[in-house]
Design an enzyme around this catalytic site. Structure first.
Site, PDB file in Angstrom:
ATOM      1  N   LYS A   1      -7.088   2.024  -3.172  1.00 39.08           N
ATOM      2  CA  LYS A   1      -6.729   1.358  -1.923  1.00 39.08           C
ATOM      3  C   LYS A   1      -6.690   2.367  -0.764  1.00 39.08           C
ATOM      4  O   LYS A   1      -7.146   2.082   0.350  1.00 39.08           O
ATOM      5  CB  LYS A   1      -5.373   0.657  -2.095  1.00 39.08           C
ATOM      6  CG  LYS A   1      -4.748   0.127  -0.817  1.00 39.08           C
ATOM      7  CD  LYS A   1      -5.603  -0.923  -0.119  1.00 39.08           C
ATOM      8  CE  LYS A   1      -4.978  -1.341   1.198  1.00 39.08           C
ATOM      9  NZ  LYS A   1      -5.900  -2.105   2.050  1.00 39.08           N
TER      10      LYS A   1
ATOM     11  N   THR B   1       0.871  -1.195   0.000  1.00 37.32           N
ATOM     12  CA  THR B   1       0.000   0.000   0.000  1.00 37.32           C
ATOM     13  C   THR B   1       0.897   1.231   0.000  1.00 37.32           C
ATOM     14  O   THR B   1       1.560   1.532   1.003  1.00 37.32           O
ATOM     15  CB  THR B   1      -0.911   0.019   1.247  1.00 37.32           C
ATOM     16  OG1 THR B   1      -1.643  -1.199   1.308  1.00 37.32           O
ATOM     17  CG2 THR B   1      -1.865   1.207   1.175  1.00 37.32           C
TER      18      THR B   1
ATOM     19  N   LYS C   1       0.128   5.167   8.382  1.00 40.33           N
ATOM     20  CA  LYS C   1       0.743   5.520   7.087  1.00 40.33           C
ATOM     21  C   LYS C   1      -0.338   5.673   6.017  1.00 40.33           C
ATOM     22  O   LYS C   1      -0.340   6.620   5.227  1.00 40.33           O
ATOM     23  CB  LYS C   1       1.753   4.425   6.729  1.00 40.33           C
ATOM     24  CG  LYS C   1       2.371   4.454   5.341  1.00 40.33           C
ATOM     25  CD  LYS C   1       1.805   3.421   4.383  1.00 40.33           C
ATOM     26  CE  LYS C   1       1.854   1.999   4.812  1.00 40.33           C
ATOM     27  NZ  LYS C   1       1.240   1.056   3.890  1.00 40.33           N
TER      28      LYS C   1
HETATM   29  N1  LIG Z   1      -1.080  -6.593   7.469  1.00 40.98           N
HETATM   30  C1  LIG Z   1      -2.200  -6.341   6.828  1.00 40.98           C
HETATM   31  O1  LIG Z   1      -3.296  -6.679   7.304  1.00 40.98           O
HETATM   32  C2  LIG Z   1      -2.187  -5.637   5.501  1.00 40.98           C
HETATM   33  C3  LIG Z   1      -1.096  -4.938   5.042  1.00 40.98           C
HETATM   34  N2  LIG Z   1      -1.155  -4.297   3.826  1.00 40.98           N
HETATM   35  C4  LIG Z   1       0.000  -3.571   3.321  1.00 40.98           C
HETATM   36  O2  LIG Z   1       0.952  -4.549   2.929  1.00 40.98           O
HETATM   37  C5  LIG Z   1       2.279  -4.079   3.142  1.00 40.98           C
HETATM   38  C6  LIG Z   1       3.018  -5.060   4.037  1.00 40.98           C
HETATM   39  O3  LIG Z   1       2.319  -5.146   5.264  1.00 40.98           O
HETATM   40  P1  LIG Z   1       2.743  -6.187   6.405  1.00 40.98           P
HETATM   41  O4  LIG Z   1       3.187  -7.448   5.801  1.00 40.98           O
HETATM   42  O5  LIG Z   1       1.644  -6.165   7.378  1.00 40.98           O
HETATM   43  O6  LIG Z   1       4.002  -5.422   7.030  1.00 40.98           O
HETATM   44  P2  LIG Z   1       5.212  -5.968   7.896  1.00 40.98           P
HETATM   45  O7  LIG Z   1       5.651  -4.815   8.722  1.00 40.98           O
HETATM   46  O8  LIG Z   1       4.858  -7.247   8.585  1.00 40.98           O
HETATM   47  O9  LIG Z   1       6.338  -6.311   6.801  1.00 40.98           O
HETATM   48  C7  LIG Z   1       6.984  -5.278   6.126  1.00 40.98           C
HETATM   49  C8  LIG Z   1       7.973  -5.858   5.116  1.00 40.98           C
HETATM   50  O10 LIG Z   1       8.661  -4.760   4.490  1.00 40.98           O
HETATM   51  C9  LIG Z   1      10.073  -4.984   4.624  1.00 40.98           C
HETATM   52  N3  LIG Z   1      10.791  -3.707   4.671  1.00 40.98           N
HETATM   53  C10 LIG Z   1      10.555  -2.647   5.474  1.00 40.98           C
HETATM   54  N4  LIG Z   1      11.404  -1.643   5.199  1.00 40.98           N
HETATM   55  C11 LIG Z   1      12.207  -2.088   4.197  1.00 40.98           C
HETATM   56  C12 LIG Z   1      13.273  -1.518   3.461  1.00 40.98           C
HETATM   57  N5  LIG Z   1      13.705  -0.263   3.696  1.00 40.98           N
HETATM   58  N6  LIG Z   1      13.868  -2.250   2.501  1.00 40.98           N
HETATM   59  C13 LIG Z   1      13.439  -3.518   2.240  1.00 40.98           C
HETATM   60  N7  LIG Z   1      12.425  -4.117   2.897  1.00 40.98           N
HETATM   61  C14 LIG Z   1      11.820  -3.404   3.860  1.00 40.98           C
HETATM   62  C15 LIG Z   1      10.216  -5.774   5.907  1.00 40.98           C
HETATM   63  O11 LIG Z   1      11.489  -6.397   5.956  1.00 40.98           O
HETATM   64  P3  LIG Z   1      12.158  -6.834   7.366  1.00 40.98           P
HETATM   65  O12 LIG Z   1      11.565  -8.177   7.691  1.00 40.98           O
HETATM   66  O13 LIG Z   1      13.606  -6.861   7.092  1.00 40.98           O
HETATM   67  O14 LIG Z   1      11.770  -5.783   8.373  1.00 40.98           O
HETATM   68  C16 LIG Z   1       9.054  -6.750   5.747  1.00 40.98           C
HETATM   69  O15 LIG Z   1       9.383  -7.762   4.843  1.00 40.98           O
HETATM   70  C17 LIG Z   1       2.120  -2.671   3.734  1.00 40.98           C
HETATM   71  O16 LIG Z   1       2.194  -1.739   2.697  1.00 40.98           O
HETATM   72  C18 LIG Z   1       0.724  -2.702   4.325  1.00 40.98           C
HETATM   73  O17 LIG Z   1       0.145  -1.419   4.419  1.00 40.98           O
HETATM   74  C19 LIG Z   1      -2.263  -4.374   3.024  1.00 40.98           C
HETATM   75  C20 LIG Z   1      -3.365  -5.078   3.429  1.00 40.98           C
HETATM   76  C21 LIG Z   1      -3.416  -5.743   4.706  1.00 40.98           C
HETATM   77  O1  LIG Z   2      -4.800  -2.588   4.522  1.00 42.35           O
HETATM   78  C1  LIG Z   2      -5.293  -3.312   5.357  1.00 42.35           C
HETATM   79  C2  LIG Z   2      -6.416  -4.170   5.138  1.00 42.35           C
HETATM   80  O2  LIG Z   2      -6.833  -4.901   6.076  1.00 42.35           O
HETATM   81  O3  LIG Z   2      -6.936  -4.161   4.019  1.00 42.35           O
END
Ligand SMILES: NC(=O)C1=CN([C@@H]2O[C@H](COP(=O)(O)OP(=O)(O)OC[C@H]3O[C@@H](n4cnc5c(N)ncnc54)[C@H](OP(=O)(O)O)[C@@H]3O)[C@@H](O)[C@H]2O)C=CC1
Ligand SMILES: O=CC(=O)O
Length: 284
Positions: free
Chosen positions: A169, A94, A237
């Site tokens: 989104k 996102t 965010k």
């Molecule tokens: N969780 C949810 O319910 C939902 C999330 N989303 C969206 O999906 C995306 C991921 O969410 P989610 O999985 O929950 O987040 P997490 O915080 O669990 O995971 C984030 C990921 O991004 C990586 N990351 C962060 N900073 C960097 C960087 N500078 N360089 C490379 N990799 C990086 C992390 O790596 P590392 O392990 O090394 O920290 C990790 O793999 C977000 O944009 C979120 O808004 C959308 C729908 C639902």
């Molecule tokens: O972005 C979060 C979700 O639940 O959708």
């Protein structure tokens, strides 16, 4: 077909496991490389860098925390751009439309194809292959990725030009963040009025406001349990990015603005890594 997957956080881990369990060959990379170990147990292979993953795969999916992570994985040394010529790149994070367009332009300039495909639905939807996919960008890449999207989600939309998926989104999440704050206030109000908050869940569920969000988060909130499905810092965010989109389009968003303040306050008191439903704690 070999698919690349960058980012094994809450969502990326569940999504890539799902692809593996449905017979896709998946090569994964994560900034913290040790997180790849669990995926190897499910049959994945590991790429040492984003560039190494892209080189090996016909197309690569990314699921990263925020705009700065999305940019870093593409533009930094050993990043996606170095091997994207003739390949596809699908960013499901996102992020805002400007970031998505910047990534798309750079990928196209290097001879690659780009699709943005953010998702609606949290950790359990990702685990169950029940996400809603909101794609835009390169139509042929969308069609090529449909077999994977059919595994990851229950419904895929194709909206058109890059940026339109990101905007949709953010609009969806502006609604969700605002709803969570209204729901939290209702729960506290019932509690402090000496009523049973479980009864509020029942009453809401039988009326016009019955919805999946209240149904899934209500019971855990009543147990004061905030294991992160959707981390609060990511919700904030999304509110911030949605408000910026509102500003660009001269749309007043007073409800979302107040909800954003509540998530900011929650983050500043150390709740950012908990589930976004922990925003109710700001009402203690
Ligand atoms: N969780 C949810 O319910 C939902 C999330 N989303 C969206 O999906 C995306 C991921 O969410 P989610 O999985 O929950 O987040 P997490 O915080 O669990 O995971 C984030 C990921 O991004 C990586 N990351 C962060 N900073 C960097 C960087 N500078 N360089 C490379 N990799 C990086 C992390 O790596 P590392 O392990 O090394 O920290 C990790 O793999 C977000 O944009 C979120 O808004 C959308 C729908 C639902
Ligand atoms: O972005 C979060 C979700 O639940 O959708």
């Amino acid at each position: 077909m070999e698919i690349g997957f960058l980012g094994l956080g809450i969502m990326g881990k569940a999504m890539s496991i799902n692809l593996l369990h449905h017979g896709f060959k998946v090569t994964v990379w994560n900034r913290t490389l040790s997180k790849c170990d669990e995926l190897v147990e499910h049959g994945a292979t590991v790429g040492e860098t984003p560039a190494a993953v892209v080189k090996k795969c016909k197309y690569t999916i990314a699921m990263l925390s925020d705009p700065s992570a999305a940019l870093s994985v593409v533009f930094d040394k050993d990043g996606v751009l170095e091997q994207i010529n003739g390949k596809g790149y699908i960013d499901m994070s996102t992020i805002d439309a400007q970031t998505s367009i910047k990534i798309s332009d750079a990928i196209k300039a290097k001879g690659g194809d780009f699709l943005e495909a953010p998702v609606s639905g949290g950790k359990t939807h990702a685990e169950d292959g029940q996400l809603v996919i909101i794609a835009a960008g390169h139509k042929a890449l969308y069609e090529e990725a449909l077999p994977a999207f059919d595994v990851l989600g229950k419904k895929s939309f194709f909206l058109g030009a890059v940026g339109d998926g990101a905007k949709m989104k953010l609009a969806v999440n502006a609604v969700m963040g605002s709803m969570m704050n209204a729901f939290s206030e209702g729960l506290r109000l019932v509690e402090r009025s000496g009523l049973n908050p479980g009864t509020l869940l029942d009453v809401l569920d039988h009326g016009a406001m019955s919805n999946g969000l209240f149904k899934s988060k209500g019971p855990t909130m009543l147990k004061n349990s905030y294991n992160p499905g959707f981390p609060l810092k990511h919700m904030q965010k999304d509110m911030r990015l949605a408000l910026a989109l509102g500003d660009e389009n001269a749309v007043p968003m007073p409800v979302a603005a107040v909800a954003n303040e509540a998530f900011e306050k929650a983050k500043s008191t150390g709740l950012g890594d908990l589930d976004f439903s922990a925003v109710i704690k700001t009402l203690n």
